[in-house]
Design a protein around this motif. Structure first.
Motif, mmCIF file in Angstrom:
data_model
loop_
_atom_site.group_PDB
_atom_site.id
_atom_site.type_symbol
_atom_site.label_atom_id
_atom_site.label_comp_id
_atom_site.label_asym_id
_atom_site.label_seq_id
_atom_site.Cartn_x
_atom_site.Cartn_y
_atom_site.Cartn_z
ATOM 1 N N PRO A 19 62.642 -4.709 -1.769
ATOM 2 C CA PRO A 19 63.203 -4.672 -0.404
ATOM 3 C C PRO A 19 64.725 -4.685 -0.350
ATOM 4 O O PRO A 19 65.308 -3.864 0.391
ATOM 5 N N PRO A 20 65.408 -5.565 -1.099
ATOM 6 C CA PRO A 20 66.880 -5.506 -1.010
ATOM 7 C C PRO A 20 67.458 -4.217 -1.585
ATOM 8 O O PRO A 20 68.464 -3.701 -1.064
ATOM 9 N N LEU A 21 66.834 -3.661 -2.635
ATOM 10 C CA LEU A 21 67.336 -2.396 -3.180
ATOM 11 C C LEU A 21 67.208 -1.283 -2.151
ATOM 12 O O LEU A 21 68.143 -0.478 -1.967
ATOM 13 N N VAL A 22 66.073 -1.209 -1.488
ATOM 14 C CA VAL A 22 65.884 -0.170 -0.459
ATOM 15 C C VAL A 22 66.860 -0.383 0.696
ATOM 16 O O VAL A 22 67.491 0.561 1.198
ATOM 17 N N THR A 23 66.982 -1.616 1.122
ATOM 18 C CA THR A 23 67.854 -1.910 2.268
ATOM 19 C C THR A 23 69.311 -1.580 1.954
ATOM 20 O O THR A 23 70.031 -0.979 2.774
ATOM 21 N N LEU A 24 69.781 -1.971 0.767
ATOM 22 C CA LEU A 24 71.177 -1.724 0.397
ATOM 23 C C LEU A 24 71.465 -0.248 0.167
ATOM 24 O O LEU A 24 72.630 0.179 0.187
ATOM 25 N N ALA A 64 62.081 4.761 4.912
ATOM 26 C CA ALA A 64 62.808 3.541 4.553
ATOM 27 C C ALA A 64 61.926 2.297 4.601
ATOM 28 O O ALA A 64 62.277 1.273 4.005
ATOM 29 N N THR A 65 60.821 2.378 5.302
ATOM 30 C CA THR A 65 59.945 1.201 5.430
ATOM 31 C C THR A 65 58.688 1.327 4.565
ATOM 32 O O THR A 65 57.707 0.620 4.790
ATOM 33 N N TRP A 66 58.730 2.229 3.588
ATOM 34 C CA TRP A 66 57.564 2.408 2.715
ATOM 35 C C TRP A 66 57.214 1.143 1.955
ATOM 36 O O TRP A 66 56.051 0.905 1.604
ATOM 37 N N TYR A 67 58.231 0.301 1.701
ATOM 38 C CA TYR A 67 57.972 -0.891 0.886
ATOM 39 C C TYR A 67 57.088 -1.921 1.596
ATOM 40 O O TYR A 67 56.500 -2.786 0.949
ATOM 41 N N ILE A 68 56.971 -1.823 2.932
ATOM 42 C CA ILE A 68 56.090 -2.759 3.640
ATOM 43 C C ILE A 68 54.635 -2.525 3.206
ATOM 44 O O ILE A 68 53.924 -3.462 2.861
ATOM 45 N N GLY A 69 54.225 -1.269 3.221
ATOM 46 C CA GLY A 69 52.882 -0.965 2.725
ATOM 47 C C GLY A 69 52.770 -1.116 1.220
ATOM 48 O O GLY A 69 51.745 -1.545 0.691
ATOM 49 N N GLY A 70 53.872 -0.756 0.507
ATOM 50 C CA GLY A 70 53.834 -0.851 -0.954
ATOM 51 C C GLY A 70 53.657 -2.284 -1.441
ATOM 52 O O GLY A 70 52.869 -2.557 -2.358
ATOM 53 N N LEU A 71 54.401 -3.205 -0.818
ATOM 54 C CA LEU A 71 54.260 -4.607 -1.223
ATOM 55 C C LEU A 71 52.915 -5.180 -0.765
ATOM 56 O O LEU A 71 52.356 -6.072 -1.418
ATOM 57 N N GLY A 72 52.395 -4.669 0.358
ATOM 58 C CA GLY A 72 51.044 -5.072 0.755
ATOM 59 C C GLY A 72 50.018 -4.663 -0.290
ATOM 60 O O GLY A 72 49.063 -5.406 -0.572
#
Length: 336
Positions: free
Chosen positions: A78-83, A95-103
């Motif tokens: 998440p911080p890498l994507v956000t930065l 940009a919000t793919w990590y929400i499903g990815g971390l799920g």
């Protein structure tokens, strides 16, 4: 069946992982730091494939180091994507793919029996997405779905494990019932054979008694008493008898010894090999006994299977109080 379910679940997990990776590279806005975005994608891809595939063929449970690697990836992505993105682009679909990815990380950890790590990844996802996007925005962008899928995965795993335990338990019960049924059939057959044996022995003698109207010679009277004793033994103490015990009892009666056999379930629950040993020991004791009266008794004692009591004489009640023999045969093999 188990192998098929596992392979399907693995294929689905890999497919979803590839979907999130593909979504992450579908940039509609150029990242301000594309290297960080690529690094986030690489970390995610490596970590999720290791979590899904590592040692999955031999064990459902994920290795601990793999689970910790998944948790570390959830902390980094998440911080890498956000930065890597401008503030205005952080709510874009790619940009919000990590929400499903971390799920997906949480689901994989739960399915591979690392429940604590799985829910820690959910906690990290909630904290990071709420911190970078705002809690309400994160809920609208898929956080609710990720949490619900992890909950569903947890429930399915619990139900699946319970079903496996219940199936194994039912199989054990079925085997126990089958074994009990087979044992009962064997014992019923043994009882029929013993009854047939007793009738075969007593039948000719009884026929002779009827034919002669009770007028028997001395030898015939002895044979009649022996036959009556054999029949009574088969009815009251069948489990205690084998050929050696029968012969020992008959020899004792021919010597004038009064022998009484009582079986009250002393051999119930005793293994068949141990039963044979108990009967053999009983036969040896009876051959050596010199008492005028022998009482063989088995009962449901926790320790003793058979007790043999020999009294000095079969005459007066005063003599009956004199015990010549007391021998106990234990249910289990004596140790020490």
């Amino acid at each position: 069946m188990n192998r098929t379910v596992r392979s399907v679940a693995t294929s689905l997990a890999v497919g979803f992982a590839m979907y999130f990776v593909a979504r992450s590279i579908w940039w509609t806005v150029q990242p301000t730091a594309p290297v960080l975005m690529v690094l986030a994608i690489a970390v995610y891809l490596v970590a999720v494939l290791i979590a899904i595939l590592w040692d999955s063929a031999s064990s459902v449970r994920m290795p601990l180091w793999t689970a910790l690697l998944s948790l570390l990836a959830c902390l980094l992505v998440p911080p890498l994507v956000t930065l890597s993105l401008d503030v205005t682009a952080r709510t874009a679909p790619f940009a919000t793919w990590y929400i499903g990815g971390l799920g997906l990380f949480g689901i994989v950890c739960v399915v591979r029996r690392r429940f604590l790590i799985g829910w820690l990844t959910v906690a990290v996802l909630v904290a990071t997405s709420a911190g970078y996007l705002g809690f309400g925005v994160a809920l609208n962008l898929g956080l609710v779905g990720s949490i619900m899928w992890v909950v569903v995965a947890q429930l399915l795993v619990l139900f699946w494990d319970k079903a496996i335990r219940d199936t194994a338990r039912l199989a054990e019960i079925q085997q126990a019932v089958s074994a009990w049924h087979a044992t009962q059939l064997v014992r019923q057959r043994e009882r029929r054979l013993r009854t047939q044996f007793a009738l075969a022995v007593a039948g000719p003698v009884l026929s002779r008694v009827v034919a002669s109207r009770g007028s028997l010679t001395v030898d015939e009277r002895l044979e009649a008493r022996l036959a009556e004793g054999r029949l009574r033994d088969e009815l009251r103490g069948a489990d205690l008898l084998n050929d050696a015990v029968r012969d020992a009892i008959e020899d004792a009666r021919r010597r004038g010894v009064i022998v009484t056999v009582f079986d009250e379930g002393g051999l119930d629950g005793v293994e068949e090999d141990r039963r044979a040993e108990i009967r053999d020991e009983l036969a040896v004791v009876l051959r050596k006994a010199q008492a005028g009266r022998l009482i063989i008794r088995s009962s449901n004692d926790e320790r003793i299977a058979v007790t043999v009591v020999g009294r000095a004489s079969s005459g007066s009640s005063r003599d009956d109080d004199e015990v010549d023999l007391w021998h106990e045969i234990s249910r289990e093999v004596a140790t020490g």
